[in-house]
Structure formats: C-alpha cells, structure tokens
Design a protein around this motif. Structure first.
Motif, short mmCIF file in Angstrom:
data_model
loop_
_atom_site.label_atom_id
_atom_site.label_comp_id
_atom_site.label_asym_id
_atom_site.label_seq_id
_atom_site.Cartn_x
_atom_site.Cartn_y
_atom_site.Cartn_z
N SER A 123 0.85 -1.09 -0.18
CA SER A 123 0.06 -0.02 0.12
C SER A 123 0.80 1.47 -0.11
O SER A 123 1.89 1.24 0.48
N LEU A 124 0.24 2.41 -0.65
CA LEU A 124 0.95 3.70 -0.60
C LEU A 124 -0.42 4.37 0.18
O LEU A 124 -1.32 4.50 -0.14
N THR A 125 0.01 5.28 1.21
CA THR A 125 -0.96 6.03 2.09
C THR A 125 -0.34 7.26 2.28
O THR A 125 0.87 7.58 2.45
N TYR A 126 -1.39 8.29 2.57
CA TYR A 126 -1.19 9.51 3.18
C TYR A 126 -2.01 9.59 4.18
O TYR A 126 -3.20 9.56 4.37
N ALA A 127 -1.37 9.88 5.42
CA ALA A 127 -2.13 9.76 6.71
C ALA A 127 -1.63 11.01 7.73
O ALA A 127 -0.56 11.60 7.59
N ASN A 128 -2.75 11.28 8.51
CA ASN A 128 -2.82 12.20 9.67
C ASN A 128 -2.52 11.68 10.98
O ASN A 128 -3.57 10.84 11.35
N PHE A 129 -1.83 12.09 11.76
CA PHE A 129 -1.59 11.67 13.13
C PHE A 129 -1.83 12.89 13.89
O PHE A 129 -1.08 13.57 14.04
N ASP A 130 -2.86 12.88 14.69
CA ASP A 130 -3.34 14.06 15.77
C ASP A 130 -2.84 13.43 17.32
O ASP A 130 -3.54 12.76 17.74
N LEU A 131 -1.79 14.02 17.68
CA LEU A 131 -1.18 13.77 18.95
C LEU A 131 -1.51 14.79 19.93
O LEU A 131 -1.52 15.92 19.80
N GLU A 132 -1.56 14.31 21.17
CA GLU A 132 -1.50 15.22 22.55
C GLU A 132 -0.55 14.91 23.17
O GLU A 132 -0.64 14.02 23.75
N ALA A 133 0.04 16.05 23.78
CA ALA A 133 0.96 15.83 24.88
C ALA A 133 0.57 16.48 26.42
O ALA A 133 -0.10 17.60 26.20
N THR A 134 0.67 16.01 27.43
CA THR A 134 0.32 16.40 28.76
C THR A 134 1.26 16.33 29.57
O THR A 134 2.00 15.40 30.00
N LEU A 135 1.75 17.54 30.41
CA LEU A 135 2.62 17.71 31.25
C LEU A 135 1.88 17.83 32.62
O LEU A 135 1.06 18.80 32.97
N VAL A 139 3.71 17.82 42.07
CA VAL A 139 3.92 18.26 43.34
C VAL A 139 2.39 19.04 43.57
O VAL A 139 1.91 18.96 44.64
N SER A 140 2.05 20.14 42.41
CA SER A 140 0.94 20.82 42.65
C SER A 140 -0.34 20.02 42.01
O SER A 140 -1.39 20.62 42.34
N GLY A 141 0.02 19.10 41.30
CA GLY A 141 -1.22 18.57 40.64
C GLY A 141 -1.90 19.31 39.51
O GLY A 141 -2.59 18.67 38.86
N GLN A 142 -1.24 20.07 39.25
CA GLN A 142 -1.55 20.86 37.96
C GLN A 142 -0.99 20.23 36.78
O GLN A 142 -0.09 19.52 36.64
N SER A 143 -1.66 20.38 35.44
CA SER A 143 -1.15 19.93 34.12
C SER A 143 -1.74 20.77 33.11
O SER A 143 -2.58 21.75 33.36
N ALA A 144 -0.90 20.83 31.92
CA ALA A 144 -1.10 21.52 30.79
C ALA A 144 -0.99 20.64 29.70
O ALA A 144 -0.09 19.47 29.66
N SER A 145 -1.83 20.75 28.62
CA SER A 145 -2.02 20.02 27.46
C SER A 145 -1.64 20.54 26.22
O SER A 145 -2.23 21.97 26.13
N ALA A 146 -1.17 20.27 25.08
CA ALA A 146 -1.05 20.70 24.01
C ALA A 146 -1.11 19.68 22.77
O ALA A 146 -0.93 18.52 23.19
N SER A 147 -1.83 19.95 21.62
CA SER A 147 -1.97 18.99 20.74
C SER A 147 -1.41 19.42 19.42
O SER A 147 -1.35 20.86 19.11
N ASP A 148 -1.09 18.46 18.30
CA ASP A 148 -0.69 18.83 17.21
C ASP A 148 -0.81 17.68 16.16
O ASP A 148 -0.89 16.50 16.67
#
Length: 192
Positions: A123-135, A139-148
């Motif tokens: 197969s020959l393919t053109y694909a999109n991968f939508d990823l999310e990173a969470t930091l 200590v504080s329990g807080q988090s931040a996310s970003a996707s690309d």
C-alpha cells in the motif's frame, strides 16, 4: 437485440438480483458478478517511534477492483481513535504523557491472491496523526496539554487470510516518510 438485452438487464437491476431474474442473466450473455469487492473492517494498531508506542482502534473501508484473476487494486480509507497513552518522561516533579487522538489515512492498495484463502498486499498511504502531549506537575497536581497533527506519506506490506466465507484476518506493517513512525496492525476485514 442489444436494446432488448439492455432493457432486460436494467429491469433485473431495478428489481434486484433474486430468483429467476438473476438466473436469466447468463442466458443474456450478462454477468451478475461485478469485477470488484467492497470491504470493511476493524483493526488494532500499534503506532510507534523511537520514544513511544501508542494504540489505536481503527475502522477500515475499501474497494478492490480486479485487474486480472489474481491481481486487485483499489482505494482504502482508515479512521483510528487512540487507546491509552504512553509516558514519555518522568522524574520526581513532572510527568510527560503522549496520546493519540485520531489517525486517518487514504491510500491505494495492490493485492496478489496466492489461492482462494491467502493474499499479500502492498500500500501507498497519506496519513494524519493527531497527537496530544500532557505535562503533569506531581507536586501541585496541575497539568497542561498541547496537541499537534502531522501529515505523512507512507508505504506498507501485509498479509490476509480468509478464515470463513468473506471474513479475513489481516496483518500489516507500514512506515512513514519521516522514518520516525512505524505502524503494525492486526484485524478483521469483511467482504460486503
């Protein structure tokens, strides 16, 4: 004579391919077999690079057009949804997780049929991968996310085996142009 055959074939198509109507087609020199197959299925995919391995539950749909008795080619679409996440890094204070939101692809698949049950494909393919990173701050329990998301060209190979009538087990390996993303999948495909 040709107009009568065409009119009769149109009526058979209009009223369905059942009973005596479909039995009459060979007598008219017409075939009830379309030279291709529509298929749909589901796969579990492992998407990996040098750092992470992500899972995806993926829906697959395609069409195979017979070019020759043992050779078929056609389009294939995939839509996958991430399962779980993978921890990229961690220390006593922070943790970084990566997850797959969605994966979608469009491609062309060529297939060679060794016998009635066993097939190999590329197969020959053109694909999109939508990823999310969470930091996460431990200590504080807080988090931040970003996707690309990123679009990649890829190619792959695979095998298919018909376990029961019209139901195949399929496995494949794909790699993408960046050289960083590999995709291994296993699933089922049903010929509609």
């Amino acid at each position: 004579m040709k107009n009568k055959k065409f009119a009769l074939a149109a009526l058979v198509g209009l009223f369905g391919m059942t009973g005596t109507a479909s039995a009459a087609l060979p007598e008219l020199g017409l075939s009830q077999k379309v030279p291709g197959d529509i298929y749909a299925g589901a796969q579990y995919q492992i998407i990996s690079d040098d750092v992470v391995d992500l899972g995806s539950a993926t829906l697959v749909a395609g069409y195979k057009h017979q070019l020759a008795p043992k050779i078929a080619v056609g389009p294939e679409l995939k839509l996958g949804f991430g399962i779980g996440d993978d921890q990229v890094g961690s220390n006593q204070q922070v943790e970084l997780d990566l997850s797959l939101n969605t994966m979608m692809s469009a491609g062309v698949r060529g297939e060679y049929q060794f016998n009635e049950k066993f097939k190999a494909f590329t197969s020959l393919t053109y694909a999109n991968f939508d990823l999310e990173a969470t930091l996460k701050d431990k200590v504080s329990g807080q988090s931040a996310s970003a996707s690309d998301d990123q679009w990649e060209f890829g190619y792959g190979v695979g095998l298919s085996y018909e376990v029961v009538n019209n139901l195949d087990i399929v496995t494949s390996y794909e790699t993408y142009a960046s050289g960083d993303i590999d995709l291994l999948s296993i699933g089922l495909s049903y010929k509609l």
